[in-house]
Scaffold this active site. Structure first.
Site, mmCIF file in Angstrom:
data_model
loop_
_atom_site.group_PDB
_atom_site.id
_atom_site.type_symbol
_atom_site.label_atom_id
_atom_site.label_comp_id
_atom_site.label_asym_id
_atom_site.label_seq_id
_atom_site.Cartn_x
_atom_site.Cartn_y
_atom_site.Cartn_z
ATOM 1 N N ASP A 49 0.833 -1.193 0.000
ATOM 2 C CA ASP A 49 0.000 0.000 0.000
ATOM 3 C C ASP A 49 0.873 1.249 0.000
ATOM 4 O O ASP A 49 2.070 1.204 0.308
ATOM 5 C CB ASP A 49 -0.914 -0.013 1.224
ATOM 6 C CG ASP A 49 -2.110 0.922 1.061
ATOM 7 O OD1 ASP A 49 -2.337 1.409 -0.060
ATOM 8 O OD2 ASP A 49 -2.810 1.163 2.057
ATOM 9 N N GLU B 108 2.822 4.838 -4.064
ATOM 10 C CA GLU B 108 2.839 5.789 -5.180
ATOM 11 C C GLU B 108 4.184 6.535 -5.309
ATOM 12 O O GLU B 108 4.483 6.925 -6.454
ATOM 13 C CB GLU B 108 1.699 6.801 -5.008
ATOM 14 C CG GLU B 108 0.308 6.219 -5.172
ATOM 15 C CD GLU B 108 -0.126 5.366 -3.972
ATOM 16 O OE1 GLU B 108 -0.945 4.456 -4.155
ATOM 17 O OE2 GLU B 108 0.385 5.616 -2.864
#
Length: 703
Positions: free
Chosen positions: A248, A251
């Protein structure tokens, strides 16, 4: 187009929003209605893509910020052919373990081990199947990845062992940010070896803020990182015997906009933003560093090219690749990795969920387009957070979402800490609809697994719009984001609005049959025309129907799953049925896939069987792989074959099957239901007709 952790929706309205993934690929439906073409602009640098409709023409502008560019033009062909060619360029999806295709339960907010035990007990009390138990950050010490809070989670490893004994599996989350703390060995080891992304200004590890506080990020381009990453993953596995990993915030996500010094507050710009201020164009006209790391960060490698600006979109790709290698090389098992951030080729190593969403009818509908897109991107195992992540789903919304989610390739219910409970047992409305949807899902797992593995072998899509199958019928565009095909056989048309049990939708010209009972023909093929019809179909919440329809010219496996099945692995102990839906020529085709789930020797350790109905016979042949001699589960036996719309075969009185060594074996007398027009063929002994050793099944009238 620049990756960032964002829950904002994208509606295609300028200036647009930056999202979790970076996939500069699109398809064009050409003037020849049978054909499509593809365009792939390979670059990792930020860009905007502007679509302009000018009269009868459409223009697509790519507005770039620089970087290395490669453009691939994929020639005309069917939609599936174009997608397969694209997957040939970026790489096909990787094989997954069989259990991944079951139901998964997750929540950020399972506060301690007692809470989780209560959830698991309720699943058992309500006889609801469950395969994956997912943990968000709750088990960590101060939100630090690779740690376990033994005060609140004492006995977690023993609980995981208990899950394993019951055929269930455990999935742990890893956040990308590594807490800057001299007492945290994950940080100190990486610091000593120089394995973190560096600040262009200080030449020290680039600093940001995450849930763990002040944080740094692993440089997955550094030659020393593979050993470091494998070691901390192995130690984490020794601590928590996980079966899959959830990557998770890769990015990577950052609570600062760019780089933060120790005294920074959130959203405080410490360093000048001259790097991208000097760009002649700024995609979306928003700061590229908004909620992510500084684009001036330095990776290992060429001092000019190895910047975060060039590699930002690929951070999740490289993390997924290195994590997948750990599963294969260290754990000797197939990787099951779910990554937030994706890039072309990520499907070779990881799967994806569609990101943080909202508990709204709009978000449920948007998930259909999301699945279709990621199938095109080479990541077919995908799904949304069922019932929504943010906000509280109404009972009807959650029940409808469970009905839709049963046909996501990746079926997971996930929630946030402040949300109302949305497990499938929370009340009768949700429970009745959810149990029926989940049991239906489990009856189709062999089919879904087969169709997924076809994408692994050949590329192509698992979830596709009707337009891909009926490209000459422009009316199918009316269904492109409200209905979808799951493999070649099943069409799913969910209820996407409140206060109704009906939906009116377009059915292209083919024979379509209701999945419930198999006998109701929704539409008859029109031999003199090429258009279908609008039809109104119903689906209540009482747990007896689903808006699923069978397309003609297909054969697919089905297991009659009843209450009491608690996980996917138990399906190995149940024989399969074959559902045959002939077209107007009385032809049908399908495949069924079996394997040993070998983690490396996939191509050799599988058997994919092609099934063809032609006349009064179904032929079985090897589609790929080899005959499996080591597979020994009950689900390799055919319990029965049901042929839909079988009036042609009404007078059949004799049936037999032929084995691969030429032996002919008499079956029970065929059974024909005149009311439903279904012909049923069954072996005398349910454990005798082994599909792995089958050549043909035939039937005839007694002379």
């Amino acid at each position: 187009m620049c990756i960032r952790d964002s829950q904002r929706r994208v509606h295609g309205v300028p200036p647009g929003n930056n999202m979790y993934g970076f996939h500069p690929f699109y398809m064009i439906h050409t003037h020849n209605p049978r054909t499509f073409a593809g365009v792939f602009l390979l670059t990792s640098n930020p860009m905007d893509v502007m679509i302009k409709h000018i009269g009868m023409h459409t223009e697509i502008d790519h507005i770039l910020t620089g970087g290395i560019l490669e453009m691939f033009l994929i020639g005309k062909g069917s939609a599936e052919e174009v997608v397969k060619e694209y997957h040939y360029v970026i790489g096909k999806p990787h094989p997954l373990p069989f259990w991944a295709f079951g139901y998964h339960q997750s929540r950020w907010g399972y506060e301690n081990i007692d809470y989780l035990k209560l959830v698991l007990r309720r699943f058992e009390e309500e006889s609801i199947p469950l395969d994956g138990v997912w943990m968000d950050k709750d088990f960590m010490v101060n939100h630090r990845s690779f740690t376990l809070d033994t005060r609140r989670w004492f006995g977690l490893r023993e609980l995981i062992d208990e899950l394993h004994s019951k055929g269930k599996h455990f999935v742990a989350i890893i956040d990308a940010g590594i807490a800057k703390d001299e007492g945290y060995t994950v940080y100190t080891r990486g610091l000593e070896a120089g394995l973190f992304i560096k600040s262009n200004d200080t030449k020290e590890p680039l600093l940001g803020i995450t849930w763990a506080g002040y944080s740094v990020w692993v440089d997955f381009l550094h030659p020393g990182t593979p050993n470091y990453w494998a070691k901390i993953l192995q130690e984490f596995h020794d601590l928590i015997n996980f079966d899959a990993l959830w990557l998770d915030t890769n990015e990577p996500s950052n609570f600062c906009d760019g780089e933060c010094p120790d005294h920074a507050t959130y959203h405080y710009y410490y360093f000048p933003l001259d790097y991208y201020d000097d760009l002649y164009y700024n995609p979306t006209h928003r700061p590229l560093e908004a909620k992510t790391v500084s684009v001036e960060g330095i990776h290992s490698g060429d001092p000019v090219l190895a910047t975060e600006f060039n590699y930002h979109a690929m951070y999740g790709y490289y993390q997924s690749k290195m994590t997948a290698n750990f599963f294969v090389e260290n754990l000797k098992k197939r990787p099951f990795i779910v990554s937030s951030s994706t890039f072309p080729g990520s499907g070779r190593y990881a799967t994806h969920w569609l990101g943080d969403n909202y508990s709204t009818w709009v978000d449920m509908e948007l998930s259909i387009a999301g699945m279709i897109h990621f199938g095109m991107y080479g990541i077919p195992f995908v799904g949304a957070n069922i019932c929504g992540y943010s906000g509280n789903a109404t009972d009807r919304l959650c029940a409808r979402w469970m009905q839709l989610g049963a046909f996501y390739p990746f079926m997971r219910n996930h929630n946030n800490p402040s949300g109302s409970p949305q497990e499938p047992y929370v009340n009768n409305t949700i429970k009745i609809a959810s149990k029926h949807a989940i049991l239906t899902r489990y009856s189709l797992v062999r089919y879904i697994y087969t169709e997924y593995m076809r994408t692994v072998l050949h590329g192509g899509t698992l979830v596709r719009p009707l337009t891909f199958i009926f490209p000459e019928d422009s009316d199918t565009y009316s269904t492109v984001d409200t209905s979808f095909m799951l493999g070649p056989a099943l069409r799913v048309t969910p209820i996407l609005q409140d206060h109704t049990d009906k939906v009116t939708t377009y059915f292209p010209n083919a024979n379509w049959f209701s999945f419930t009972g198999f006998h109701e023909k929704i539409l008859e093929f029109n031999v003199t025309g090429n258009k279908g019809q609008m039809k109104t179909v119903s689906c209540g919440l009482s747990g007896d129907t689903l808006n699923v329809h069978i397309k003609d010219n297909t054969i697919f496996p089905l297991q009659e799953v009843r209450e009491g099945i608690m996980n996917v692995l138990e399906l190995h102990n149940h024989s399969v049925s074959l559902i045959v839906a002939p077209d107007h020529f009385h032809h049908a085709y399908g495949e069924i896939f079996y394997d040993t789930e070998h983690h490396t020797n996939f191509n050799a350790e599988h058997q994919s069987i092609a099934m063809r109905l032609f006349g009064w016979e179904i032929g079985f042949s090897l589609a790929s792989g080899k005959e499996l001699t080591t597979y020994n589960h009950t689900d390799m036996y055919i319990e029965k074959i049901k042929i839909i719309d079988a009036a042609t075969f009404e007078k059949a009185t004799v049936a037999e099957y032929t084995t691969s060594d030429g032996q002919k074996v008499r079956m029970k007398a065929p059974s024909y239901n005149r009311d439903h027009k279904i012909l049923t063929l069954e072996p005398v002994d349910v454990h005798s007709m082994n599909i792995l050793k089958l050549r043909a099944v035939s039937w005839r009238e007694k002379p």
